[in-house]
Enzyme design. Structure first.
Site, PDB file in Angstrom:
ATOM      1  N   ASN A 237       0.785  -1.100   0.068  1.00  0.00           N
ATOM      2  CA  ASN A 237      -0.226   0.015  -0.168  1.00  0.00           C
ATOM      3  C   ASN A 237       0.795   1.214  -0.013  1.00  0.00           C
ATOM      4  O   ASN A 237       2.007   1.303   0.889  1.00  0.00           O
ATOM      5  CB  ASN A 237      -0.903  -0.002   1.249  1.00  0.00           C
ATOM      6  CG  ASN A 237      -2.011  -0.890   1.327  1.00  0.00           C
ATOM      7  OD1 ASN A 237      -2.205  -1.473   0.391  1.00  0.00           O
ATOM      8  ND2 ASN A 237      -2.635  -1.156   2.292  1.00  0.00           N
TER       9      ASN A 237
ATOM     10  N   GLU B 236     -21.089  20.647   1.029  1.00  0.00           N
ATOM     11  CA  GLU B 236     -21.342  19.112   1.192  1.00  0.00           C
ATOM     12  C   GLU B 236     -22.158  18.562   0.102  1.00  0.00           C
ATOM     13  O   GLU B 236     -22.373  17.613  -0.397  1.00  0.00           O
ATOM     14  CB  GLU B 236     -21.665  18.875   2.816  1.00  0.00           C
ATOM     15  CG  GLU B 236     -21.800  17.368   3.226  1.00  0.00           C
ATOM     16  CD  GLU B 236     -20.783  16.721   2.897  1.00  0.00           C
ATOM     17  OE1 GLU B 236     -19.781  17.145   2.445  1.00  0.00           O
ATOM     18  OE2 GLU B 236     -21.217  15.277   3.025  1.00  0.00           O
TER      19      GLU B 236
ATOM     20  N   GLU C 109     -20.102  13.018  -6.146  1.00  0.00           N
ATOM     21  CA  GLU C 109     -19.455  11.788  -5.834  1.00  0.00           C
ATOM     22  C   GLU C 109     -20.292  10.777  -6.395  1.00  0.00           C
ATOM     23  O   GLU C 109     -19.682   9.770  -6.964  1.00  0.00           O
ATOM     24  CB  GLU C 109     -19.373  11.659  -4.288  1.00  0.00           C
ATOM     25  CG  GLU C 109     -18.287  12.299  -3.706  1.00  0.00           C
ATOM     26  CD  GLU C 109     -18.290  12.043  -2.292  1.00  0.00           C
ATOM     27  OE1 GLU C 109     -17.142  11.721  -1.646  1.00  0.00           O
ATOM     28  OE2 GLU C 109     -19.446  12.371  -1.698  1.00  0.00           O
TER      29      GLU C 109
ATOM     30  N   HIS D 104     -20.617  37.487  -8.751  1.00  0.00           N
ATOM     31  CA  HIS D 104     -19.220  37.482  -9.293  1.00  0.00           C
ATOM     32  C   HIS D 104     -18.951  36.347 -10.097  1.00  0.00           C
ATOM     33  O   HIS D 104     -17.901  35.788 -10.204  1.00  0.00           O
ATOM     34  CB  HIS D 104     -18.502  37.655  -7.833  1.00  0.00           C
ATOM     35  CG  HIS D 104     -18.646  38.670  -7.217  1.00  0.00           C
ATOM     36  ND1 HIS D 104     -18.326  40.015  -7.333  1.00  0.00           N
ATOM     37  CD2 HIS D 104     -19.264  38.947  -5.922  1.00  0.00           C
ATOM     38  CE1 HIS D 104     -18.730  40.957  -6.241  1.00  0.00           C
ATOM     39  NE2 HIS D 104     -19.319  40.035  -5.598  1.00  0.00           N
TER      40      HIS D 104
ATOM     41  N   LYS E   5     -12.797   4.978  -0.132  1.00  0.00           N
ATOM     42  CA  LYS E   5     -13.367   5.529   1.271  1.00  0.00           C
ATOM     43  C   LYS E   5     -12.170   6.178   2.138  1.00  0.00           C
ATOM     44  O   LYS E   5     -12.367   7.118   2.692  1.00  0.00           O
ATOM     45  CB  LYS E   5     -13.835   4.326   1.932  1.00  0.00           C
ATOM     46  CG  LYS E   5     -14.541   4.747   3.130  1.00  0.00           C
ATOM     47  CD  LYS E   5     -15.778   5.168   3.121  1.00  0.00           C
ATOM     48  CE  LYS E   5     -16.295   5.596   4.421  1.00  0.00           C
ATOM     49  NZ  LYS E   5     -17.283   6.931   4.188  1.00  0.00           N
TER      50      LYS E   5
END
Ligand code: G6P
Length: 613
Positions: A99, A485, A492, A508, A608
């Site tokens: 990893n 969020e 996602e 703007h 994740k």
């Protein structure tokens, strides 16, 4: 991201390795493989692109056996997503799973190439196998000795397990910037990047420290530190609760859906024993921290992804409720710039997993830089972030499997709001405000239950998004990070490009985008900014935009052809609106992804736990 499992036993371990990989699936990966040495000393390797299930099917067709082995789930970094690039990698008798990232692998390959080594794959990992093989051929020694010699040549992050076919009773491993844990079993020992992989077989764990080199047989464990000195690391026991039953989605179609609906329960868990006689108590803190917190004059929050958004919300709370200036920064930016440490500043590292590479690196570089202390807010009590911070507060969200974080986010927010009040208690906060915020916090589980009643309405709306390419989310004040969020959740899992703006920024730039094909999701509550938001909405409507308003019943909006209203409550305590308004954002993203038939729990290209940069 990538996950590793290793086992050395008196029994056959192939099925265990496959089961271990299943338990690591939630971290995100795109190919998987395992290698074992059987009783005749034969090396067997099986690798497949795609899910662990595909590997399991292959293992039925081509049975694989062995009392020692390593397995890996790969999330492609160096080299395409192919079977040849899947781990474990081999250099004759040396087998490696890894990893992390070896940054100087090209340089190392050039040297090895001149010595006659040829890589089959495009990965940085194969270089490690060749390097170990070359070292063994040249100077011999145990794998632990060889690792000690080659470590100075490896630049980057790694958790590595190595197996030698010619000495198939020992697994050797090391790690730096990528965690590894030993699971102690009965007549067997195990290694993994995450103890979750080992739960069915081990309850006693030894966490490997940075730079440690370990050697395990079925009955012995030896550990050396990075200087080659023999060391003892403590053994800890973990009995993981039933909610770690990662096989079960219960009545839900997806883990993300399950996790959205678990929020009232897990917020109750987070509040349990922490509100006593109208005050916030953190039993895990002890007395020493109170003195320290009384000195805090500045808060620096560092996080990534969804955790960054919860940090942003808390900035509004810290500054409004206890008047402590708070800065929030993305870890990958913070770690590479020459930051200034404010006087009497508390460092808060926020992370669901506690293993996010950038957040962990940021924590490490801040050591001895002058922060009063470091506080981790985390969901995983054995994570590196928790182990390496001075103090920690645990959220109690239970394991989160869906890549898109939901219940961990609202739990982080809950703990952050409690922390604000806790610091307020120490610093002499107005007791009326304190009681009203604490009261509002206790109402959270009920409020969230109420939001679930609008799920059907949200599901109906989601059909309007099926052909949309873009969406805009707007909020103001502490609801601006919730707009961010909401946009993050949508991109996602539905792959719709979504952007969030503080509504005051409309003129703007984003107004130029407005047309009937870009839905504008507005989160607005009945506070001092309501009229400002109404003006922003008018500006969008005047340019032919379609608006979806998430607000309280009596906020004064009227539905029309291009205004959809999603009413939530009559009145709600303003301070907790960011937590409550998160739920419809999660449901909206979920239902849009559902109609778009995407892979909701494992969206493409995402992981994740982002354990590499
Ligand atoms: C990944 C996950 C996100 C998460 C982020 C930070 O991108 O997919 O859901 O918010 O990492 O993770 P952390 O564990 O540090 O909160």
């Amino acid at each position: 991201m990538c996950g590793i499992v290793g086992a050395v036993s008196k029994r056959d371990i192939a099925q265990f390795l496959l089961a271990g990989l299943r338990r690591l699936e939630y971290r995100g990966y795109d190919s998987a493989g395992l290698a074992t040495v059987d009783s005749k000393g034969k090396l067997n390797r099986l690798r497949r692109v795609g899910k662990v299930e595909v590997l399991m099917e292959a293992a039925k067709k081509y049975p694989i056996q062995g009392h020692i082995g390593i397995a890996h789930t790969r999330w492609a970094t160096h080299g395409k997503l192919t079977e040849i690039n899947a781990h474990p990698h081999i250099s004759e008798n040396i087998v490696v799973a890894h990893n992390g990232i070896i940054e100087n692998y090209k340089f190392l390959y050039e040297r090895l190439y001149r010595k006659g080594y040829r890589c089959m794959s495009e990965t940085d990992t194969e270089i490690i196998a060749h390097l170990v093989h070359w070292e063994q051929k040249q100077r011999g020694g145990t794998l632990a000795e060889i690792i000690l010699r080659i470590i100075p040549q490896l630049y980057g992050t790694y958790g590595i397990i190595i197996m030698d076919v010619h000495n198939s009773n020992v697994l050797t491993a090391t790690c730096s910037g990528s965690p590894l844990v030993i699971g102690c079993g009965m007549d067997a020992n195990f290694l993994a990047s995450d103890p979750i992989a080992l739960l069915p077989v081990a309850h006693r764990f030894v966490f490997i420290e940075e730079g440690d080199i370990i050697e395990v047989t079925h009955c012995t464990i030896k550990i050396w530190n990075k200087f080659g000195q023999s060391v003892n690391r403590p053994e800890v026991e973990y009995f993981i609760k039933d909610d770690y039953d990662i096989e079960s989605k219960g009545p839900y179609q997806h883990y993300m859906q399950k996790e959205i609906f678990e929020q009232p329960k897990v917020i109750k868990d987070t509040l349990k024993n922490r509100i006593i006689n109208g005050a916030i108590i953190f039993p895990e803190f002890g007395q020493s921290i109170n003195k320290l917190l009384s000195k805090v004059k500045h808060i620096q929050i560092i996080a990534c992804g969804t955790s960054y958004h919860s940090g942003m919300v808390s900035k509004y709370w810290f500054e409004e409720l206890v008047r402590i200036p708070c800065d929030v920064e993305i870890a990958s930016e913070f770690r590479y710039r020459k930051f200034v440490v404010r006087k009497d500043s508390l460092l808060i590292v926020l992370s669901q997993s506690g293993e996010t590479a950038d957040t962990l690196a940021a924590l490490r570089i801040t050591k001895n830089m002058g922060y009063l202390s470091s506080l981790a807010i985390c969901n995983v009590d054995y994570s590196s972030l928790v182990r390496e911070s001075d103090f920690c507060l645990l959220i109690k969200a239970g394991i989160e499997i869906g890549v898109a974080s939901t219940k961990a986010f609202t739990n982080q927010l809950t703990v952050l709001l409690m922390l604000v009040i806790y610091i307020g208690q120490i610093k002499g906060m107005n007791s009326k405000i304190q009681s009203s915020v604490i009261h509002a916090i206790t109402l959270l589980p009920d409020y969230i239950e109420q939001v679930f009643s609008i799920e059907k309405g949200i599901a109906n709306l989601s059909k309007n998004f099926i052909d949309k390419q873009h969406a805009l989310f707007l909020g103001r004040g502490s609801l601006y990070p919730i707009a961010m969020e909401g946009a993050l959740k949508l991109k996602e899992i539905s792959y719709i490009h979504a952007e969030a703006y503080a509504a005051g920024e409309l003129k703007h730039g984003p107004l130029a985008l407005i047309n009937m094909n870009i839905p504008v999701i507005v989160i607005v509550t009945k506070n001092n900014l309501l009229d400002k938001m109404k003006s922003n909405i008018e500006e969008i409507l005047a340019r032919g935009g379609n608006v979806y308003i998430f607000s309280e019943y009596n906020s004064g909006f009227i539905e029309s052809d291009n205004i959809k209203i999603i009413p939530l409550f009559e009145n709600i305590e303003t301070i907790i609106t960011p937590i409550v308004y998160t739920i419809p954002m999660q449901l909206l993203a979920y239902h849009i992804a559902l109609v778009k038939k995407t892979d909701i729990d494992k969206p493409r290209n995402l992981a994740k736990s982002v354990t590499v940069e």
